[in-house]
Structure formats: structure tokens, C-alpha cells
Write an enzyme that holds these catalytic residues in place. Structure first.
Site, PDB file in Angstrom:
ATOM      1  N   LYS A 269       0.864  -1.186   0.000  1.00  0.00           N
ATOM      2  CA  LYS A 269       0.000   0.000   0.000  1.00  0.00           C
ATOM      3  C   LYS A 269       0.890   1.223   0.000  1.00  0.00           C
ATOM      4  O   LYS A 269       2.020   1.177   0.516  1.00  0.00           O
ATOM      5  CB  LYS A 269      -0.899   0.026   1.251  1.00  0.00           C
ATOM      6  CG  LYS A 269      -2.172   0.805   1.054  1.00  0.00           C
ATOM      7  CD  LYS A 269      -3.194  -0.012   0.266  1.00  0.00           C
ATOM      8  CE  LYS A 269      -4.495   0.732   0.094  1.00  0.00           C
ATOM      9  NZ  LYS A 269      -5.522  -0.160  -0.485  1.00  0.00           N
TER      10      LYS A 269
HETATM   11  P1  NAD Z   1     -13.107   7.308  -2.742  1.00  0.00           P
HETATM   12  O1  NAD Z   1     -12.119   8.347  -2.422  1.00  0.00           O
HETATM   13  O2  NAD Z   1     -13.559   7.151  -4.153  1.00  0.00           O
HETATM   14  O3  NAD Z   1     -14.418   7.501  -1.841  1.00  0.00           O
HETATM   15  C1  NAD Z   1     -14.393   7.539  -0.443  1.00  0.00           C
HETATM   16  C2  NAD Z   1     -15.770   7.950   0.057  1.00  0.00           C
HETATM   17  O4  NAD Z   1     -15.782   7.862   1.482  1.00  0.00           O
HETATM   18  C3  NAD Z   1     -16.138   9.386  -0.285  1.00  0.00           C
HETATM   19  O5  NAD Z   1     -17.538   9.474  -0.504  1.00  0.00           O
HETATM   20  C4  NAD Z   1     -15.746  10.153   0.980  1.00  0.00           C
HETATM   21  O6  NAD Z   1     -16.494  11.364   1.116  1.00  0.00           O
HETATM   22  C5  NAD Z   1     -16.111   9.135   2.040  1.00  0.00           C
HETATM   23  N1  NAD Z   1     -15.353   9.272   3.278  1.00  0.00           N
HETATM   24  C6  NAD Z   1     -14.046   9.510   3.424  1.00  0.00           C
HETATM   25  N2  NAD Z   1     -13.723   9.568   4.721  1.00  0.00           N
HETATM   26  C7  NAD Z   1     -14.867   9.352   5.413  1.00  0.00           C
HETATM   27  C8  NAD Z   1     -15.199   9.290   6.790  1.00  0.00           C
HETATM   28  N3  NAD Z   1     -14.267   9.480   7.742  1.00  0.00           N
HETATM   29  N4  NAD Z   1     -16.461   9.026   7.132  1.00  0.00           N
HETATM   30  C9  NAD Z   1     -17.407   8.857   6.181  1.00  0.00           C
HETATM   31  N5  NAD Z   1     -17.159   8.913   4.874  1.00  0.00           N
HETATM   32  C10 NAD Z   1     -15.911   9.164   4.494  1.00  0.00           C
HETATM   33  O7  NAD Z   1     -12.492   5.934  -2.191  1.00  0.00           O
HETATM   34  P2  NAD Z   1     -12.855   4.448  -2.628  1.00  0.00           P
HETATM   35  O8  NAD Z   1     -11.897   4.027  -3.669  1.00  0.00           O
HETATM   36  O9  NAD Z   1     -14.319   4.333  -2.859  1.00  0.00           O
HETATM   37  O10 NAD Z   1     -12.459   3.651  -1.296  1.00  0.00           O
HETATM   38  C11 NAD Z   1     -13.359   3.480  -0.211  1.00  0.00           C
HETATM   39  C12 NAD Z   1     -12.907   2.309   0.636  1.00  0.00           C
HETATM   40  O11 NAD Z   1     -12.846   1.131  -0.177  1.00  0.00           O
HETATM   41  C13 NAD Z   1     -11.502   2.439   1.254  1.00  0.00           C
HETATM   42  O12 NAD Z   1     -11.483   1.765   2.486  1.00  0.00           O
HETATM   43  C14 NAD Z   1     -10.620   1.694   0.256  1.00  0.00           C
HETATM   44  O13 NAD Z   1      -9.430   1.253   0.841  1.00  0.00           O
HETATM   45  C15 NAD Z   1     -11.556   0.555  -0.091  1.00  0.00           C
HETATM   46  N6  NAD Z   1     -11.251  -0.122  -1.340  1.00  0.00           N
HETATM   47  C16 NAD Z   1     -11.190   0.566  -2.520  1.00  0.00           C
HETATM   48  C17 NAD Z   1     -10.933  -0.129  -3.693  1.00  0.00           C
HETATM   49  C18 NAD Z   1     -10.924   0.560  -5.036  1.00  0.00           C
HETATM   50  O14 NAD Z   1     -10.804  -0.145  -6.058  1.00  0.00           O
HETATM   51  N7  NAD Z   1     -11.072   1.861  -5.127  1.00  0.00           N
HETATM   52  C19 NAD Z   1     -10.696  -1.513  -3.659  1.00  0.00           C
HETATM   53  C20 NAD Z   1     -10.793  -2.182  -2.446  1.00  0.00           C
HETATM   54  C21 NAD Z   1     -11.075  -1.478  -1.294  1.00  0.00           C
END
Ligand code: NAD
Length: 432
Positions: A122
Site C-alpha cells: 500500500k
Molecule cells: P473514494 O475516495 O472514491 O471515496 C471515499 C468515500 O468515502 C467518499 O464518498 C468520501 O467522502 C467518504 N469518506 C471519506 N472519509 C470518510 C469518513 N471518515 N467518514 C465517512 N465517509 C468518508 O475511495 P474508494 O476508492 O471508494 O475507497 C473506499 C474504501 O474502499 C476504502 O477503504 C478503500 O481502501 C476501499 N477499497 C477501494 C478499492 C478501489 O478499487 N477503489 C478496492 C478495495 C477497497
């Protein structure tokens, strides 16, 4: 934009009475519990309890006002035992080394659980991308890519998007790496635009996987999905796609949130209309027909399925006793603390653990990397079908093991994943 300095901590959305759980402490506790169940060789356990490589970089970024700012970034390789390392890049204010360590360890387990030939990694930069101009974000990314050039390459370490990064950031990363080596190298990152070697289906892959896991788990738990009430925390890449697909499956998405708060309508929210509204306004706040809820309130709303798809440490011992869902489908990494896990297990609330539930992203990233290495690209249907096949196989094996051993799905998932990594370490032996 005027400053790269942290402004809003990602933890400000947490209720003031709740201390932020340390993700690395959470990840280590999960590993220690798993090692106990598996009676893991203490030497192997010790190797898995630390990250193999940790790079911290401090580098200058030129801001639009002509000044420069020193920014801190990280890239961590948890384990290289099963292959090149894979994991996203997070741009978030206040991101810590312990957060990146935990996320790297979870990537190791995720790839092992679904059978990908990868170790876990990461990376992160402590910055607020929402307060950076496009030019500042590009300069920051190109310099960070250069700082990471001692680690990344298609056969060693392949980054991808995570919170605060997207296909555009991956394109800059890929271009910077390619400029350094003198030819285009699409396989150095995944989650790129399709026009430069990205994969069809990658943008939606994580949410698609969360929706598939939710459907399969609901079937096994006899929760009818038609009109099932769904609450989604986070309306970014993972949350928005999951909400849309569950809406298409016939679920009623009653609440969604972003960092500043959420919206609620017990009769259901039109997710397609909400996406358009979000594109237009840059926020979901004040979407017509909904009432505002805080992130803390949202987690406790009555529903059939709760999808935490924002950040780690949201479901803790402080709120686990008050959740009113039947199933939690973990779109985010590490949204539930080990103490909350125990409370939820006692309460009979099932959890589809993150390392399977959100693995769609790394699975299609793997497909993207394979396509890039072969310069041979697949149609979206083929990508989605292969994703369904790999996740379905892992889901069935996980459910069978949990049934057989009478464990929670998280414990069974960790047992499968950790034993696979331990086996790789054992057969490779100890160098020198
Ligand atoms: P992103 O930046 O596209 O979206 C994050 C969302 O969460 C946004 O709507 C933001 O406003 C909200 N957010 C951020 N901090 C917050 C908080 N403290 N409380 C409430 N809402 C909050 O990110 P993403 O890619 O959708 O990732 C979200 C989660 O999924 C993370 O844990 C990431 O590690 C995990 N993830 C992402 C992927 C991927 O392919 N993007 C894959 C596996 C896991």
C-alpha cells in the site's frame, strides 16, 4: 488551492466520544488470533507480523502560488512471499504509517484468499487532494512516482487507485514511469484509463464484487434482496457503484453518506438520480426528498444490509451493540474492529469480510496487469464473467469452511489466507 497541508482529518467524521482505533493494532490482533487458531510456527508468525519493506519519502511540490511545500509519502510492502506486490495509493490528510502498514497486510491476505499471485502493498501521501489544483495534483503525483521508482515496476510492485486517487492519477503515474524508462509501460499501475491500457470493467470492479458478495450472502442467509433496505457509508468509487448495483438488484437504498454526512429516506433513494445530482453539485447534501443524517447516525439506521465503504475503524465496540442490520458487506478495508467483530458475532449479525467482499478491485487489477503484459485486451463481459468466477469460487470455499469450523466468516477467511502465505514462506525456506 493554496495549501497541501492537512486541513480536515479523515477522522473528523467520527463521533467525538469514539477514539480512532489504530488500524495496525487491529491488523496485528487479527493476525495474532489467526496464528493461535492455526497454531502457526512462531518464526513464520513473527515474519508476518512485520512489513518487509517500508519506504518513507519527503519531497517538495511546487504550488500554484510559486511556493513549495514538503509532502510526506509512504510505500510499504508487507509480504513478497507469493509474488510481486500489489496495492493502492491513498491521498488523504493525516494518513499515517500505521494505516498504510495495516492496509498493506490486508492486501496480502486478500490476494491469497482469492488466489492471486501477489504479495501485499500500500502507499499513501499525506495531502488533501480536494484542496489541490489539477496542476498541483499532477506535479505531486509525478514527483511521488519518481520517489517510488526504487520500488515499483511491472514485475515488482504495481500500484492502483484507493481513496483520493483515480484513473487520472494512475495515468500520470504510468506516464512518469514510462518517461523514465524511455518506452510506454502500461503494466506498472492498474486502474488506468482504458485508452492507455486500462481494463474494461475496472472502474466498477470493487463495487461489482461487493454487490455480488452481498447477493450470495443474502441467499445463504435467506434475506430476500427484493426491497431489502440497504445503507451505504461512502459515496466514492466503491460506495456509489455498490449502491447503484444493489439498487439494480431490486434493493431499496435508504441512506448513503460522504465524509461530511449523509442523507436518508426510509422509502428508498433513486440512486441514478443521486449520481447525476452528485456530478452536478459535487456533493449528495440536500438531495431532494431526503433528510440529513450524520455518519454515526447512518451506521445505526434500521436496514437489512449495511455497506461500510468509506474508511477503516467505523464499527467499533462503541456502536456495534446498536447496529440494526442483518448483514454487513465490507466495501472499505478494515471498517470493523476486532472487538466489534465479537459483539456482532454474539448478536448474530453476519459480516462479509473486507478481504473477500472488496476483492473485486484487485481481481480486475490483476486482469488489467495480465492484459498489459500480453498486449491482448478482453471485452467487458469477459472481465465481469472472470471476476464472478474467481469471487464465486472464493466465496463458496469460505462459506464451506466457516460452516465446517463454526467460525465467523472473517476468522475463516483469515485462516485460509494466512495459511496460504505461511505455506509460501515455508516452501521457499529462509534465505540465506
Ligand atoms: P473514494 O475516495 O472514491 O471515496 C471515499 C468515500 O468515502 C467518499 O464518498 C468520501 O467522502 C467518504 N469518506 C471519506 N472519509 C470518510 C469518513 N471518515 N467518514 C465517512 N465517509 C468518508 O475511495 P474508494 O476508492 O471508494 O475507497 C473506499 C474504501 O474502499 C476504502 O477503504 C478503500 O481502501 C476501499 N477499497 C477501494 C478499492 C478501489 O478499487 N477503489 C478496492 C478495495 C477497497
Amino acid at each position: 488551492m493554496s495549501s497541501v497541508a492537512p486541513s480536515v482529518s479523515p477522522r473528523t467524521a467520527r463521533p467525538s466520544h469514539a477514539p480512532a482505533p489504530n488500524p495496525w493494532t487491529m491488523a496485528l490482533r487479527q493476525l495474532h488470533d489467526t496464528a493461535g487458531r492455526l497454531q502457526l510456527d512462531p518464526a513464520i508468525h513473527a515474519r508476518l507480523a512485520s512489513c518487509q519493506r517500508e519506504l518513507t519519502v519527503h519531497f517538495p511540490v511546487r504550488l500554484d502560488d510559486g511556493t513549495t511545500k514538503i509532502v510526506t509519502g509512504y510505500r510499504i510492502h508487507h509480504s513478497l512471499a507469493r509474488g510481486p506486490v500489489k496495492g493502492g495509493l491513498r491521498y488523504a490528510p493525516g494518513v499515517s504509517l500505521d494505516e498504510v502498514r495495516a492496509l498493506a497486510m490486508w492486501m496480502t491476505w486478500k490476494s491469497a484468499l482469492v488466489g492471486l499471485p501477489y504479495g501485499g502493498a500500500k502507499g499513501a501521501v499525506d495531502c488533501d487532494p480536494k484542496r489541490l489544483s489539477a496542476g498541483e495534483l499532477e506535479r505531486l503525483t509525478r514527483r511521488f512516482a519518481t520517489e517510488l521508482s526504487v520500488l515499483v515496476s511491472p514485475d515488482r510492485d504495481i500500484p492502483a487507485p484507493d481513496i483520493g486517487t483515480d484513473a487520472r492519477v494512475m495515468a500520470w503515474f504510468m506516464d512518469t514511469y514510462s518517461m523514465h524508462i524511455g518506452h510506454s509501460e502500461p503494466g506498472v499501475v492498474t486502474g488506468k484509463p482504458v485508452s492507455i491500457g486500462g481494463s474494461e470493467g475496472r472502474f466498477e470492479a470493487t463495487g461489482r464484487g461487493v454487490a455480488l458478495c452481498t447477493r450470495w450472502a443474502a441467499e445463504r442467509l435467506a434475506i430476500p434482496l427484493a426491497n431489502a433496505a440497504v445503507v451505504v457509508q461512502g459515496f466514492g468509487n466503491v460506495g456509489a457503484v455498490t449502491a447503484r448495483l444493489l439498487h439494480e438488484y431490486g434493493c431499496k437504498v435508504v441512506a448513503v453518506s460522504e465524509i461530511k454526512g449523509g442523507i436518508y429516506n426510509p422509502k428508498g433513494i433513486d440512486i441514478r438520480a443521486l449520481r447525476l445530482y452528485h456530478q452536478e453539485h459535487g456533493s449528495i447534501a440536500d438531495f431532494p426528498g431526503t433528510t440529513p443524517v450524520s455518519n454515526a447516525e447512518l451506521l445505526e439506521l434500521p436496514c437489512d444490509v449495511l455497506v461500510p465503504a468509506a474508511v477503516e475503524g467505523q464499527i467499533t465496540s462503541l456502536n456495534a451493540g446498536r447496529l440494526r442490520c442483518k448483514l454487513i458487506a465490507e466495501g472499505a478495508n478494515g471498517p470493523t474492529t476486532p472487538d466489534a467483530d465479537s459483539i456482532l458475532a454474539e448478536r448474530g449479525i453476519s459480516i462479509m469480510p473486507d478481504i473477500l467482499c472488496n476483492s473485486g478491485g484487485v481481481i480486475v487489477s490483476y486482469f488489467e496487469w495480465v492484459q498489459d503484459l500480453q498486449f491482448f485486451f478482453w471485452a467487458e463481459d469477459e472481465v465481469n464473467e472472470r471476476l464472478r468466477h474467481i469471487m464465486g469460487r472464493a466465496f463458496d470455499a469460505l462459506w464451506e469452511r466457516a460452516d465446517m469450523t463454526q467460525q465467523t466468516l472473517r476468522a475463516a477467511a483469515l485462516d485460509i489466507a494466512v495459511s496460504r502465505v505461511a505455506e509460501a514462506l515455508t516452501v521457499r525456506g529462509l534465505y540465506p
